[in-house]
Scaffold this active site. Structure first.
Site, mmCIF file in Angstrom:
data_model
loop_
_atom_site.group_PDB
_atom_site.id
_atom_site.type_symbol
_atom_site.label_atom_id
_atom_site.label_comp_id
_atom_site.label_asym_id
_atom_site.label_seq_id
_atom_site.Cartn_x
_atom_site.Cartn_y
_atom_site.Cartn_z
ATOM 1 N N GLU A 1 1.613 -1.712 13.225
ATOM 2 C CA GLU A 1 1.676 -3.175 13.251
ATOM 3 C C GLU A 1 2.132 -3.724 14.604
ATOM 4 O OE1 GLU A 1 2.487 -3.906 8.486
ATOM 5 O OE2 GLU A 1 4.185 -3.729 9.856
ATOM 6 N N GLN B 1 4.311 3.254 13.701
ATOM 7 C CA GLN B 1 4.253 4.347 12.732
ATOM 8 C C GLN B 1 2.934 5.079 12.876
ATOM 9 O OE1 GLN B 1 4.025 1.272 9.429
ATOM 10 N NE2 GLN B 1 2.933 2.914 8.432
ATOM 11 N N TRP C 1 0.827 -1.208 0.000
ATOM 12 C CA TRP C 1 0.000 0.000 0.000
ATOM 13 C C TRP C 1 0.860 1.256 0.000
ATOM 14 C CZ3 TRP C 1 -0.945 3.400 4.421
ATOM 15 C CH2 TRP C 1 -0.209 3.064 5.568
#
Length: 768
Positions: free
Chosen positions: A490, A603, A359
């Site tokens: 994540e 992130q 992505w």
């Protein structure tokens, strides 16, 4: 290992002094590519020390069978990966029968390596004393042609300094290669034929399973002090090897030179039975031009790229080197001419992540290619996703979705999902939203609506069908929820109601409904075709709207912020500042269990949503969320610092914005994550460009108008960049006192600067 050995320079990446401990890192940093192929900066001559050999051909991959402990329904059967291709760069060099090998030499001095980004070439020079005590001076130059993108060229010079010597050049092709990154140590290549003709040699090989047919080729010429010598070399071949030998008695201080031309022809571009003929034709063009002329053409091609893509920074050499390094590698990786290709996170610099499409392309890369090249380049990236729509529908069907719902893969080469970690494959579904956002972003920036009725609307319908089916209604909360997901962060798996995922799902549905109406009104023929193909109905659209209008978003009244997901406040909220620095990076020091129970954010997650959809939120709301979430962010994703730099600049936190900018721009040059030996972070490099143009330059599209809110870090005297906006080139130059705008074109352009209208006339400087 010295992690700060790259010498600051405005236009080049420079290394001085030979250190075997830095070889693998330098092989990544000095990588070269031309969009059609690429290679790590391996030495041409033999090197017996630690090295990561890597040559790669765009679009050629292998489906390495998935390796997992327990198989789950819906798992991809393979992990597609870019292949280490047959090597053409090798030139064994022997001096009085002693092989030149820097790892085995008695002494190496005056070692210097340069990647000249302005002109697109790699050079190396050194003086070495071999085990037989002969001292030689070596100078090499290598590049991959942008003009003839199937060919690369090497100029290798050697000069004996302390005696006469018999020197042999042995240029070779080698198809007996393996990937450094494999699941089962499969054999990836099958060598079909090894042959030669005069000074030309060819190895025909095909990939196992995927049956990509390739021809690796070479032709060489040798010279003494610039004068051509030896017309007929000795030839030798083995099952996977073809080599020529050029031996000459070289006097002390004479320069013995070989020009080697090599590369690949592939059945992606030629008939598989005509690959040798195509190779001969390419070699004919290369040798007719010769090394010097081919290099001049290379310099011209890069000059054209830099004319639009360059960003200048005055007063900060490290910052300048960083942004050019990023822009250079983006242009080496993807040229935009082939809609079947995309941008892998490592590009042509390594094998991690398989070289596949993530992505990252839609979220980070498309803005760079839209603004620095012709809009057709970005359109090709969107076309890539349209071409894979049927596979995205198949991917969703494997997970139990129906009625044309599309789930684009997290990782892909050909449209099929090939990522084998369940928390990514099944749960990181927000990637669907980034693809829809890229369609919106492309139209917003280029004004080209034609992609949407031609291709984009079908993609949006498939994605919205997925979101409608993936949401479930909670009678307890009387809201729609999306359960069991992984957001951009994540370091949180299998959470419920990740705010970013829920928000982008709602946005996708709303945007698709709005776009359906627009196509129905303005492109009725296309709408009839699409509605016939997708069987879309008013009843279905009403069900979508119900989901979008009643989506649940977790919120904390106490902190007055949206929560990253349900239960975020149940964690032990210790900020990164209070974390023992000996525990960093946590992804290398902690167990996965401990990471998942921590509040630490890999992130931008909620802040990624505030970046995409900033018009939906006030600056005060952004500030609250930035202040709450940034202190928990460890920035252990390459995609994190750029978004935070943009947000910090918007909030006038210029010192923070500058720090994040340096981190994203020099992520690889300074090896922040201690992994540069594995390859570079190509897709995050586009985020570096955004951090200047959208962060410091404040570029946005507001009410269909190009808008700027320029700011400048205290560390810089000035900076400038160009953007191609709807086929007009605008140059923006910012210093500590003012901003100047210059238009290259023949039509006036109205823009906004700090919210006020300004008209730029053709070739006329406007100062604000």
């Amino acid at each position: 290992m010295n992690l700060d050995y790259i010498i600051p320079n405005n236009w080049s990446i420079l290394e001085e002094g030979f250190d075997p401990n830095q070889v693998k890192a330098s092989e990544s940093l000095f990588s070269i590519g031309n969009g059609a192929m690429g290679q790590r900066a391996n030495f041409e001559e033999k090197y017996s020390g630690p090295t990561f050999q890597g040559s790669y051909i765009a679009g050629v991959y292998y489906p390495d069978k998935t390796r997992v402990g327990w198989w789950k329904n819906g798992y991809p059967e393979y992990f597609a990966k870019v292949l280490n291709a047959p090597s053409w760069i090798g030139i064994n060099v022997s001096v009085n029968d002693e092989q030149l090998d820097l790892f085995a030499c008695k002494n190496v001095k005056d070692f210097r390596r340069e990647l000249n980004m302005k002109e697109g070439w790699l050079s190396r020079s050194f003086v070495a004393t071999l085990q037989n005590d002969i001292e030689v001076e070596v100078k090499t130059t290598r590049f991959l042609s942008l003009d003839l993108d199937e060919v690369g060229a090497i100029n290798f010079n050697i000069k004996p300094l302390n005696s006469d010597a018999e020197i042999t050049f042995q240029p070779y092709l080698d198809s007996g290669i393996t990937n450094e990154d494999t699941n089962w140590d499969d054999k990836f290549w099958d060598t079909l034929n090894v042959n030669h003709e005069n000074n030309q040699a060819f190895i025909q090989a095909k990939t196992m399973k995927t049956d990509f047919y390739t021809c690796t080729f070479m032709e060489s010429q040798v010279f003494i002090d610039g004068k051509s010598v030896i017309s007929k070399p000795d030839f030798a071949s083995e099952a996977n090897l073809a080599s020529f030998s050029y031996t000459y008695d070289v006097k002390q201080n004479e320069t013995y030179t070989i020009h080697k031309f090599g590369g690949y022809t592939v059945d992606r571009n030629h008939d598989k039975n005509e690959l040798v003929a195509a190779a001969k034709a390419t070699l004919g063009k290369a040798t007719e031009a010769g090394f010097s002329k081919l290099l001049d053409t290379q310099k011209e091609a890069w000059s054209k790229i830099w004319d639009t893509a360059d960003i200048t920074i005055d007063g900060d050499v490290k910052a300048q080197q960083g942004i050019r390094f990023n822009i250079f590698h983006l242009n080496q990786t993807y040229s935009g001419t082939d809609a079947t290709l995309n941008i892998g996170p490592k590009g042509f610099t390594g094998e991690k992540y398989g070289g596949s499409t993530y992505w990252d392309t839609e979220a980070y890369c498309i803005p760079f290619y839209m603004a620095t090249k012709d809009q057709e380049v970005a359109r090709n990236l969107l076309k890539y996703r349209y071409n894979h729509l049927e596979k995205a529908i198949e991917n969703a069907e494997k997970l139990g979705f129906s009625n044309g719902a599309a789930l684009y893969p997290m990782v892909t080469m050909n449209g099929e999902e090939c990522h084998n970690e369940w928390e990514i494959t099944f749960e990181e579904i927000h990637r669907n939203g980034a693809i829809a956002f890229a369609i919106f972003n492309y139209y917003r920036y280029t004004g080209d609506f034609s992609y949407i009725p031609e291709m984009g609307l079908e993609v949006l319908i498939g994605i919205s069908r997925f979101w409608h089916q993936r949401a479930n209604f909670s009678t307890h909360k009387n809201k729609y929820m999306i359960l069991g997901v992984t957001g951009p962060n994540e370091y949180e798996n299998n959470v419920n109601n990740n705010w970013y995922t829920n928000y982008i799902a709602k946005w996708c549905i709303d945007y698709t409904l709005e776009t359906i109406e627009k196509v129905k009104e303005g492109h009725s023929v296309d709408f009839e075709r699409i509605s016939g193909k997708t069987n879309i109905s008013h009843e279905e659209l009403a069900l979508w709207k119900k989901v979008a209008d009643n989506m649940y978003f977790p919120y904390s009244e106490e902190h007055n912020v949206f929560l990253q997901q349900d239960g975020f406040l149940d964690k032990e909220l210790i900020t990164v500042e209070d974390l023992d620095q000996a525990q960093r990076p946590i992804n290398q020091k902690w167990s996965w269990d401990r990471i998942l129970r921590s509040p630490y954010i890999k992130q931008a997650d909620i802040l990624q949503g505030f970046y995409f959809f900033e018009d939906d939120f006030s600056t005060e709301e952004l500030e609250r969320h930035f202040e709450f979430y940034e202190p928990f962010t460890v920035h252990e994703s390459s995609l994190s610092p750029c978004v935070h730099s943009i947000q910090a600049a918007k909030l006038d936190r210029m010192d923070q914005a500058y720090t994040f900018y340096l981190r994203t721009s020099r992520l690889d040059l300074d090896d922040y994550n201690h992994e540069v030996h594995e390859g570079l972070h190509i897709t995050s490099m586009a985020g570096t460009w955004m951090s200047i143009v959208e962060g410091f330059g404040g570029m946005r599209i507001k009410n269909d108008t190009l808008s700027f809110e320029p700011k400048i870090p205290n560390q810089w005297d000035a900076y400038s960049f160009k953007v191609n906006f709807r086929n007009q080139i605008i140059k923006v130059s910012v210093n500590q006192n003012e901003t100047q705008f210059q238009l290259e074109g023949d039509t006036d352009l109205d823009i906004l600067v700090n919210g006020k209208g300004v008209t730029i006339s053709a070739n006329n400087l406007v100062t604000v």
